[in-house]
Design an enzyme around this catalytic site. Structure first.
Site, PDB file in Angstrom:
ATOM      1  CE  LYS A   1      -1.966   2.877   2.425  1.00  0.00           C
ATOM      2  NZ  LYS A   1      -1.700   4.175   1.763  1.00  0.00           N
TER       3      LYS A   1
ATOM      4  CD  GLU B   1      13.209   0.582   9.446  1.00  0.00           C
ATOM      5  OE1 GLU B   1      13.662   1.690   9.770  1.00  0.00           O
ATOM      6  OE2 GLU B   1      13.881  -0.459   9.488  1.00  0.00           O
TER       7      GLU B   1
ATOM      8  CB  CYS C   1      13.150   8.728   8.473  1.00  0.00           C
ATOM      9  SG  CYS C   1      14.198   7.607   7.525  1.00  0.00           S
TER      10      CYS C   1
ATOM     11  CD  GLU D   1       9.690  12.544  11.851  1.00  0.00           C
ATOM     12  OE1 GLU D   1       8.530  12.108  11.972  1.00  0.00           O
ATOM     13  OE2 GLU D   1      10.578  11.943  11.221  1.00  0.00           O
TER      14      GLU D   1
HETATM   15  P1  NAD Z   1       2.232   8.307   7.692  1.00  0.00           P
HETATM   16  O1  NAD Z   1       2.427   7.520   8.931  1.00  0.00           O
HETATM   17  O2  NAD Z   1       1.282   9.446   7.724  1.00  0.00           O
HETATM   18  O3  NAD Z   1       1.747   7.361   6.490  1.00  0.00           O
HETATM   19  C1  NAD Z   1       2.498   6.252   6.084  1.00  0.00           C
HETATM   20  C2  NAD Z   1       1.579   5.238   5.402  1.00  0.00           C
HETATM   21  O4  NAD Z   1       0.646   4.732   6.361  1.00  0.00           O
HETATM   22  C3  NAD Z   1       0.759   5.804   4.256  1.00  0.00           C
HETATM   23  O5  NAD Z   1       0.735   4.854   3.210  1.00  0.00           O
HETATM   24  C4  NAD Z   1      -0.619   5.959   4.883  1.00  0.00           C
HETATM   25  O6  NAD Z   1      -1.668   5.908   3.959  1.00  0.00           O
HETATM   26  C5  NAD Z   1      -0.667   4.763   5.813  1.00  0.00           C
HETATM   27  N1  NAD Z   1      -1.628   4.875   6.921  1.00  0.00           N
HETATM   28  C6  NAD Z   1      -2.083   6.004   7.524  1.00  0.00           C
HETATM   29  N2  NAD Z   1      -2.936   5.680   8.523  1.00  0.00           N
HETATM   30  C7  NAD Z   1      -3.008   4.317   8.547  1.00  0.00           C
HETATM   31  C8  NAD Z   1      -3.713   3.394   9.371  1.00  0.00           C
HETATM   32  N3  NAD Z   1      -4.506   3.782  10.357  1.00  0.00           N
HETATM   33  N4  NAD Z   1      -3.545   2.084   9.122  1.00  0.00           N
HETATM   34  C9  NAD Z   1      -2.733   1.647   8.142  1.00  0.00           C
HETATM   35  N5  NAD Z   1      -2.056   2.479   7.322  1.00  0.00           N
HETATM   36  C10 NAD Z   1      -2.180   3.806   7.536  1.00  0.00           C
HETATM   37  O7  NAD Z   1       3.678   8.792   7.256  1.00  0.00           O
HETATM   38  P2  NAD Z   1       4.072   9.766   6.067  1.00  0.00           P
HETATM   39  O8  NAD Z   1       3.643  11.147   6.410  1.00  0.00           O
HETATM   40  O9  NAD Z   1       3.681   9.173   4.763  1.00  0.00           O
HETATM   41  O10 NAD Z   1       5.675   9.657   6.137  1.00  0.00           O
HETATM   42  C11 NAD Z   1       6.443  10.405   7.013  1.00  0.00           C
HETATM   43  C12 NAD Z   1       6.878   9.610   8.213  1.00  0.00           C
HETATM   44  O11 NAD Z   1       7.562   8.413   7.816  1.00  0.00           O
HETATM   45  C13 NAD Z   1       7.878  10.381   9.063  1.00  0.00           C
HETATM   46  O12 NAD Z   1       7.577  10.207  10.420  1.00  0.00           O
HETATM   47  C14 NAD Z   1       9.201   9.732   8.703  1.00  0.00           C
HETATM   48  O13 NAD Z   1      10.206   9.887   9.670  1.00  0.00           O
HETATM   49  C15 NAD Z   1       8.795   8.304   8.532  1.00  0.00           C
HETATM   50  N6  NAD Z   1       9.777   7.544   7.751  1.00  0.00           N
HETATM   51  C16 NAD Z   1      10.538   6.603   8.380  1.00  0.00           C
HETATM   52  C17 NAD Z   1      11.511   5.900   7.678  1.00  0.00           C
HETATM   53  C18 NAD Z   1      12.399   4.876   8.339  1.00  0.00           C
HETATM   54  O14 NAD Z   1      13.046   4.112   7.614  1.00  0.00           O
HETATM   55  N7  NAD Z   1      12.482   4.825   9.655  1.00  0.00           N
HETATM   56  C19 NAD Z   1      11.683   6.148   6.326  1.00  0.00           C
HETATM   57  C20 NAD Z   1      10.882   7.107   5.706  1.00  0.00           C
HETATM   58  C21 NAD Z   1       9.928   7.797   6.430  1.00  0.00           C
END
Ligand code: NAD
Length: 481
Positions: free
Chosen positions: A174, A249, A284, A385
């Protein structure tokens, strides 16, 4: 005017629209023009995708390692060939600058090839537990794996499914609803190169597609990359329906710990590079907290400001651009909110903080690379963050205080330590509560070394052999002789 991108999902080897008949539009963040759309999946689409994956599982898991590796290498080759097409879409869909984004497809390809070579290392053990039996263990795949990924590296995260596949699983991916357009190209490549149902792609938002995937009874293994609040929601949802293996992650508020012997020119250059302004800080591992001793504070501050102000911001498709717009209106407003919070909490705004000037910046989600000085631990910009182009400079008195400040947040993803004093470096590397630590370096990932977070930054490690093991369960067998 570029072509409108009309994306499809991939379910059971077919390119399909959603059963909801709903669509999600995607906007170019540089000018707010709608550039494409993808199907907005609902629970019925997710069910169909999971069932397709479950249906493909026996045949996929029944292949030899060589056969699976060959299939994955064929997929990686096609991904590489389509790299330019994907790059053009992603630059428009994300706002990330072309010079840096170019590496994402190559990085996904390297990851797939790495795992394709590791299949036969998924070994079990023989255990001399008794004299009258042969005790051995084997690693078996979970079956269907759900992978939910964020917006900042869309193709990189969606495309690198080498570890679960080599371990014998089938997957449902997804992608993020915020930059979903490259997923349509990925769907075409997967359809061409892998058996139907082995990889399925459902586009949609968290509530409509993510949550049903997490809750599906056939999905025991979920791998999530995204924010802490969503990671917590996924853990809660998973726990409500079944016992599941969830790897997370998550975000970071990463410290760069600078010791007094460091060179201010090198530190300033690495701090600005490590803040990933080409990604507008939406990475991240970004170094968003720079911890400086009194003796270096003014020298580094002056250099960081000069470098941040010198960043050429503009069309992300131009090779000259060092920064583009933020990814979406939501990210833009969030970053502006934190800039306001920094000012209200008493930090000193020393660079950026506003929209760049010029007619090309009138529409779109533009903010100049931003630096705050005199940030203290009680401030929101120290603790939370932002995932935006906002760097904080923090002054410390002695090593103990530096380490305490470094660790005084809920996150523990990456850290960077700057000194030529070996003892100092090793002690700081030991004491910092982070999963990925550079000494005299920033940002680089090294394939084969585990990436992942301490504390609320996550559980599990990726980009290494442990990642592949995490897609298997161990079975122990006792053969009485
Ligand atoms: P997000 O958590 O808002 O969304 C990530 C994904 O989760 C999207 O596909 C979203 O549609 C889905 N999602 C949202 N609510 C959900 C739910 N209730 N159930 C299942 N899926 C759901 O994150 P974002 O804004 O897309 O990305 C930014 C975040 O990702 C930052 O916090 C960043 O640090 C983190 N990040 C971490 C890494 C790592 O390797 N540690 C890498 C990249 C980004």
């Amino acid at each position: 005017m570029s072509e409108f991108i009309d994306g499809r999902m991939l379910i059971g080897g077919e390119l399909v629209e959603s059963r909801t008949s709903n669509w999600l539009e995607s906007v170019n963040p540089a000018n707010e023009e709608v550039i494409g759309r993808v199907p907005a999946a609902g629970p019925e689409d997710v069910n169909a995708a999971v069932e397709a994956a479950a249906g493909a599982f026996d045949a996929w898991a029944g292949l030899s390692m060589t056969e699976r590796a060959t299939a994955l290498r064929g997929y990686a080759q096609r991904l590489k060939e389509e790299g330019k097409r994907i790059l053009d879409i992603e630059v428009r869909d994300t706002g990330n600058t072309i010079a840096k984004l170019r590496h994402d497809v190559a990085s996904a390809v390297r990851g797939i090839e790495y795992f394709a070579g590791l299949g036969t290392e998924l070994k079990g053990e023989t255990i001399p537990a008794s004299a009258d039996a042969l005790h051995y263990s084997v690693r078996q795949p979970y079956g269907v794996v759900g992978r939910i990924v964020p917006f900042n590296h869309p193709i990189l995260f969606a495309a690198k499914f080498g570890a679960p596949l080599m371990a014998g699983n089938c997957v449902v991916i997804k992608p993020s609803e915020q930059s979903p357009l490259s997923a349509g190209v990925l769907a075409e490549i997967v359809r061409e190169t892998l058996p139907p149902g082995v990889v399925n792609i459902v586009t949609g938002d968290g509530a409509g597609a993510g949550d049903p995937l997490v809750r599906h009874p056939l999905v025991k293994r979920i791998s999530f990359i995204g924010s802490v609040p969503t990671g917590l929601a996924i853990q809660r949802a998973a726990a409500e329906v079944a016992v599941k293996h969830v790897s997370l992650e998550l975000g970071g508020k990463n410290p760069m710990i600078v010791f007094p012997d460091a060179d201010p020119d090198q530190v300033a250059a690495s701090a600005v590079a490590g803040m990933n302004f080409a990604w507008m800080g939406q990475s991240c591992g970004s170094m968003s907290r720079i911890l400086l001793p009194d003796s270096l504070y003014d020298a580094v501050l002056e250099r960081v400001v000069a470098k941040a102000e010198a960043i050429v911001q503009g069309d992300p498709a131009s090779e000259e651009s060092g920064a583009g717009p933020m990814n979406s209106r939501a990210q833009y407003e969030k970053a502006l909110g934190y800039i306001q919070a920094g000012i209200e909490d008493g930090a000193r705004l020393v660079a950026g903080g506003t929209r760049p000037e010029g007619p090309e910046f009138e529409r779109g989600y533009w903010i100049r690379p931003t630096v705050f000085a005199d940030v203290t631990r009680d401030m929101r910009i120290f603790r939370e963050e932002i995932f935006g182009p906002v760097m904080s400079l923090i002054r410390y008195r002695d090593v103990d205080e530096a380490m305490e400040l470094a660790n005084d947040v809920e996150y523990g993803l990456t850290a960077s330590i700057w000194t030529n004093d070996l003892k100092q470096a090793m002690r700081a590397a030991r004491d910092v509560r982070a999963g990925y630590v550079w000494v005299n370096g920033v940002s680089r990932h090294f394939l084969g070394t585990g990436f992942g977070g301490f504390k609320n930054s996550g559980t599990g490690r990726e980009e290494c052999f442990d990642e592949m093991l995490s897609y298997t369960e161990t079975k122990t067998v006792h053969v009485h002789v």
